[in-house]
Write an enzyme that holds these catalytic residues in place. Structure first.
Site, PDB file in Angstrom:
ATOM      1  N   GLN A  41       0.866  -1.171   0.000  1.00  0.00           N
ATOM      2  CA  GLN A  41       0.000   0.000   0.000  1.00  0.00           C
ATOM      3  C   GLN A  41       0.906   1.224   0.000  1.00  0.00           C
ATOM      4  O   GLN A  41       1.645   1.444   0.949  1.00  0.00           O
ATOM      5  CB  GLN A  41      -0.915  -0.023   1.224  1.00  0.00           C
ATOM      6  CG  GLN A  41      -1.841  -1.221   1.202  1.00  0.00           C
ATOM      7  CD  GLN A  41      -2.477  -1.498   2.545  1.00  0.00           C
ATOM      8  OE1 GLN A  41      -1.769  -1.600   3.547  1.00  0.00           O
ATOM      9  NE2 GLN A  41      -3.784  -1.618   2.572  1.00  0.00           N
ATOM     10  N   HIS A  52       6.189   3.922   5.996  1.00  0.00           N
ATOM     11  CA  HIS A  52       7.425   3.465   5.369  1.00  0.00           C
ATOM     12  C   HIS A  52       7.080   2.333   4.396  1.00  0.00           C
ATOM     13  O   HIS A  52       6.060   1.661   4.557  1.00  0.00           O
ATOM     14  CB  HIS A  52       8.476   3.015   6.393  1.00  0.00           C
ATOM     15  CG  HIS A  52       8.054   1.843   7.218  1.00  0.00           C
ATOM     16  ND1 HIS A  52       7.591   1.969   8.500  1.00  0.00           N
ATOM     17  CD2 HIS A  52       8.018   0.511   6.942  1.00  0.00           C
ATOM     18  CE1 HIS A  52       7.290   0.785   8.989  1.00  0.00           C
ATOM     19  NE2 HIS A  52       7.538  -0.134   8.054  1.00  0.00           N
ATOM     20  N   HIS A  54       6.796  -1.063   2.822  1.00  0.00           N
ATOM     21  CA  HIS A  54       6.839  -2.444   3.288  1.00  0.00           C
ATOM     22  C   HIS A  54       5.825  -3.264   2.495  1.00  0.00           C
ATOM     23  O   HIS A  54       4.889  -2.716   1.922  1.00  0.00           O
ATOM     24  CB  HIS A  54       6.567  -2.557   4.790  1.00  0.00           C
ATOM     25  CG  HIS A  54       5.211  -2.060   5.203  1.00  0.00           C
ATOM     26  ND1 HIS A  54       4.903  -0.721   5.310  1.00  0.00           N
ATOM     27  CD2 HIS A  54       4.083  -2.732   5.515  1.00  0.00           C
ATOM     28  CE1 HIS A  54       3.645  -0.591   5.690  1.00  0.00           C
ATOM     29  NE2 HIS A  54       3.121  -1.793   5.818  1.00  0.00           N
TER      30      HIS A  54
END
Length: 114
Positions: A41, A52, A54
């Site tokens: 996302q 951040h 991921h």
């Protein structure tokens, strides 16, 4: 820490997806799953709840949801519930107990050393 996918350089993009591939294969075996959902996302409007880059690696099994794509509704519902609690995930995330984290770390260490 890099906030958005577009801020990664080419080498970092390759490393991110190669790592997801490696970990995903091991998680699939570990959880006796038959498939994976890989979810990135990118930005708050896309549902990114932690600022951040991921990838969510979600082991999947046959019939784990009535409709296969219901997983996305479940992930969105989880995000909505978190937002209702007005939790700043970067600052107020509640830690699990030491023993629980230790056991999980030991299991995943063994998994990743295979």
């Amino acid at each position: 820490m890099v906030k958005r996918f577009g801020d990664l350089n080419g080498e970092e993009v390759c490393d991110l997806w190669l790592t997801a591939q490696l970990i995903g294969a091991k998680m699939e075996l570990f959880h006796n799953a038959s498939s994976l959902t890989l979810n990135l996302q990118d930005g708050p409007e896309a549902g990114q709840s932690v600022s951040h880059v991921h990838i969510h690696i979600i082991p999947r099994k046959a019939c784990d949801f009535k409709r296969n794509d219901d997983i996305y509704d479940a992930m969105n519902e989880n995000d909505r519930e978190l937002s209702k609690q007005h939790i700043d995930l970067e600052e107020e995330r509640k830690d699990r107990g030491f023993e629980e984290m230790k056991e999980e770390a030991l299991q995943y260490t063994k998994l990743l050393l295979i």
